[in-house]
Write a protein that holds these residues in place. Structure first.
Motif, PDB file in Angstrom:
ATOM      1  N   LEU A   1       0.824  -1.206   0.000  1.00 55.80           N
ATOM      2  CA  LEU A   1       0.000   0.000   0.000  1.00 55.80           C
ATOM      3  C   LEU A   1       0.861   1.260   0.000  1.00 55.80           C
ATOM      4  CD1 LEU A   1      -2.994  -0.703   2.421  1.00 55.80           C
ATOM      5  CD2 LEU A   1      -3.092  -0.268  -0.034  1.00 55.80           C
TER       6      LEU A   1
ATOM      7  N   THR B   1       1.777   1.605  -3.665  1.00 55.75           N
ATOM      8  CA  THR B   1       0.638   1.952  -4.520  1.00 55.75           C
ATOM      9  C   THR B   1       0.098   3.331  -4.169  1.00 55.75           C
ATOM     10  OG1 THR B   1      -0.881   0.747  -3.037  1.00 55.75           O
ATOM     11  CG2 THR B   1      -0.072  -0.426  -4.967  1.00 55.75           C
ATOM     12  N   GLN B   2       0.123   3.684  -2.880  1.00 57.85           N
ATOM     13  CA  GLN B   2      -0.340   5.007  -2.475  1.00 57.85           C
ATOM     14  C   GLN B   2       0.577   6.093  -3.012  1.00 57.85           C
ATOM     15  OE1 GLN B   2      -3.158   5.539  -1.212  1.00 57.85           O
ATOM     16  NE2 GLN B   2      -3.205   7.376   0.040  1.00 57.85           N
TER      17      GLN B   2
ATOM     18  N   SER C   1      -0.481   6.351  -6.588  1.00 52.52           N
ATOM     19  CA  SER C   1      -1.847   6.842  -6.753  1.00 52.52           C
ATOM     20  C   SER C   1      -1.971   8.320  -6.408  1.00 52.52           C
ATOM     21  CB  SER C   1      -2.797   6.023  -5.882  1.00 52.52           C
ATOM     22  OG  SER C   1      -4.107   6.533  -5.922  1.00 52.52           O
ATOM     23  N   VAL C   2      -1.448   8.703  -5.245  1.00 55.23           N
ATOM     24  CA  VAL C   2      -1.602  10.085  -4.775  1.00 55.23           C
ATOM     25  C   VAL C   2      -0.908  11.059  -5.719  1.00 55.23           C
ATOM     26  CG1 VAL C   2      -0.944  11.688  -2.940  1.00 55.23           C
ATOM     27  CG2 VAL C   2      -1.957   9.479  -2.370  1.00 55.23           C
TER      28      VAL C   2
ATOM     29  N   THR D   1      -3.824   0.468 -10.212  1.00 49.22           N
ATOM     30  CA  THR D   1      -3.775   1.713  -9.443  1.00 49.22           C
ATOM     31  C   THR D   1      -3.475   2.907 -10.339  1.00 49.22           C
ATOM     32  OG1 THR D   1      -3.105   0.616  -7.398  1.00 49.22           O
ATOM     33  CG2 THR D   1      -2.539   2.944  -7.629  1.00 49.22           C
TER      34      THR D   1
ATOM     35  N   SER E   1       2.951  10.464   1.233  1.00 47.55           N
ATOM     36  CA  SER E   1       1.708   9.762   1.521  1.00 47.55           C
ATOM     37  C   SER E   1       1.943   8.266   1.627  1.00 47.55           C
ATOM     38  CB  SER E   1       0.676  10.062   0.420  1.00 47.55           C
ATOM     39  OG  SER E   1      -0.578   9.520   0.745  1.00 47.55           O
ATOM     40  N   GLY E   2       2.778   7.740   0.729  1.00 49.65           N
ATOM     41  CA  GLY E   2       3.146   6.339   0.834  1.00 49.65           C
ATOM     42  C   GLY E   2       3.896   6.046   2.113  1.00 49.65           C
TER      43      GLY E   2
ATOM     44  N   PHE F   1     -11.149   9.838   0.044  1.00 47.88           N
ATOM     45  CA  PHE F   1     -10.564   9.566  -1.262  1.00 47.88           C
ATOM     46  C   PHE F   1     -11.216  10.392  -2.365  1.00 47.88           C
ATOM     47  CE2 PHE F   1      -8.240   5.241  -0.883  1.00 47.88           C
ATOM     48  CZ  PHE F   1      -7.645   5.667   0.302  1.00 47.88           C
TER      49      PHE F   1
ATOM     50  N   GLN G   1      -3.198  15.953  -0.125  1.00 40.84           N
ATOM     51  CA  GLN G   1      -2.993  15.401  -1.470  1.00 40.84           C
ATOM     52  C   GLN G   1      -3.539  16.346  -2.529  1.00 40.84           C
ATOM     53  OE1 GLN G   1      -4.710  11.418  -1.528  1.00 40.84           O
ATOM     54  NE2 GLN G   1      -3.886  11.014   0.508  1.00 40.84           N
TER      55      GLN G   1
END
Length: 462
Positions: free
Chosen positions: A60, A63-64, A67-68, A148, A246-247, A294, A380
């Protein structure tokens, strides 16, 4: 592309949050389905899968990060009406997804994952089950990077339904495959814990394939263009400057979970299994607040890109109030009947007792957690996630210190861990709100350059 710079903010939050919530429910069912059927294999196996599942937080974290950063840059470009930039960012995200997938598979299969499970497992049976599960679950994490990247780019343009539909199909596949592979129904070879992991990996591959087909056949605002996959260091740097902090929050959560498993190790496999079951249920009940949070980055991001500070602030107020109201109701449910929620995933009485007590105590942090999620979404959306990382780091410090001290004291009880966690999250929420307002003052300075009210603010009441 959906324009989020106009119209009522409450309507945008709801319209974005509902499909996200459905998608997150579907995603969570991956793990709840595994948890349900694995729990039927015994407490030791459940403890092993729960311990191994903590590796998912490292997945996560990656992927975060992807994604972010993708959502932030795509939403800012969309708000500026710069389609070429949005498309470039998306394709750079696809390139990054390939690199991250290779990194996870390489790191997992050279033995690092096995070493981690062996370090925190309560006994040999727990360790063996965790390693067997993780080896077959790693492909699911790897496949998730491509899904993602594509889902994040769509979310940045204000579109969330395709990702929801793909995830629904994937979880149906997982729900069908998991019991078949665990028990050997129809082909006579029960795979046990390996079957649970293999079902998730196959379902993740199905999701990646369907999302790719959607882009090839239907998506037009951003598109898969291999010619744009050549590394663009400027874009990648901007993407991960936003995404990595964020990750890092999830990486710190990996540390948090690892410490919990370690300090409760003396209480045995039942305690670790109970924490694992209760933790999965807790993550599930967080879904409403997470879906609202989100939705925030795309809405705040497009309005930030359009330089509409009043709507950025309004997004925070709207999302925070909605999240707090929902989490208050869920807290009441967990206080009333915690065993009702964890019962399906804890067949062993000792595991059920630990999980029920955990959920009853930890529910005190549900409202503060909703606030933290909303603040994270705002960071974000404004393109600076360092305050969010700082907030999470503070939580780790305020939790680890007291828990490590208590665990070394005579009469240490497992309930003390849950109370320390709830207290740390409450302190984190207070800090996060303060950091959001600090970022408003700093990053929305362009408000002072604009005379009069911004567009739609008077009309929407935001």
């Amino acid at each position: 592309m959906r324009d989020l710079t106009r119209g009522p903010l409450t309507g945008h939050v709801i319209a974005m949050a509902i499909p996200i919530a459905v998608g997150m429910v579907v995603q969570t069912l991956y793990y709840l389905v595994d948890l349900y059927f694995v729990s039927r294999l015994g407490g030791t196996v459940l403890a092993g899968v729960s311990a191994a599942g903590n590796i998912f937080f490292l997945g996560l974290a990656l992927t975060q990060s992807l994604s972010v950063g993708t959502i932030a840059l795509v939403s800012h470009a969309t708000g500026r009406r710069d389609q070429a930039e949005a498309n470039l960012v998306f394709n750079q995200a696809v390139f990054a997804a390939f690199v991250l997938a290779a990194f996870v598979l390489l790191g997992g299969y050279v033995g690092l994952a096995d070493l981690y499970v062996a370090t925190i497992g309560a006994d040999e049976g727990t360790i063996a089950a965790g390693i067997a599960y993780l080896r077959w679950f790693l492909p699911a994490i790897a496949f998730s990077f491509g899904t993602t990247a594509m889902g994040a780019a769509l979310q940045g343009t204000g579109i969330v339904k395709p990702n929801m539909i793909v995830q629904m199909i994937a979880v149906v596949a997982n729900t069908i495959l998991t019991p078949i592979l665990i028990t050997g129904w129809g082909f006579g070879v029960p795979l046990g814990v390996v079957g649970a992991a293999l079902g998730s990996s196959i379902a993740a591959l199905i999701g990646l394939t369907l999302m790719t087909l959607y882009y090839v056949k239907l998506e037009r605002y951003v598109a898969i263009e291999p010619s744009l996959w050549r590394p663009n260091l400027s874009v990648l740097k901007r993407m991960f400057a936003v995404g990595l902090p964020s990750g890092g929050e999830f990486a710190l959560m990996f540390v948090y979970m690892g410490v919990v498993y370690t300090v409760i190790r003396p209480f045995g496999a039942s305690a670790q299994a109970g924490f694992g079951a209760g933790g999965r249920v807790m993550q599930s009940v967080f879904l409403p607040a997470m879906s609202i949070a989100f939705a925030v980055p795309a809405i705040a991001g497009q309005n930030f890109g359009a330089r509409d500070g009043a709507r950025v602030r309004g997004t925070f107020r709207t999302a925070a109030l909605m999240s707090a109201a929902i989490m208050t109701l869920i807290t009441g449910l967990c206080k009333w009947r915690p065993a009702l929620l964890v019962g399906p995933f804890a067949s062993d009485p000792e595991v059920l007792a630990v999980a029920s007590v955990f959920l009853s105590i930890i529910s005190w942090n549900f409202v503060p957690t909703g606030v933290v999620f909303t603040c994270s979404g705002m960071f974000q959306g404004m393109g600076n996630t360092l305050p969010s990382l700082a907030s999470t780091a503070t939580r780790i410090v305020t939790f680890l210190g007291p828990v490590l001290w208590l665990s070394a004291r005579p009469g240490f009880r497992i309930e003390q861990v849950w109370y320390a966690s709830a207290t740390a999250v409450t302190l984190q929420a207070l800090l996060s709100v303060g950091l959001v307002h600090w970022q408003f003052a700093k990053r929305l300075a362009f408000e002072r350059e604009r005379p009069g009210p911004t567009r739609d603010v008077l009309a929407t009441g935001s």
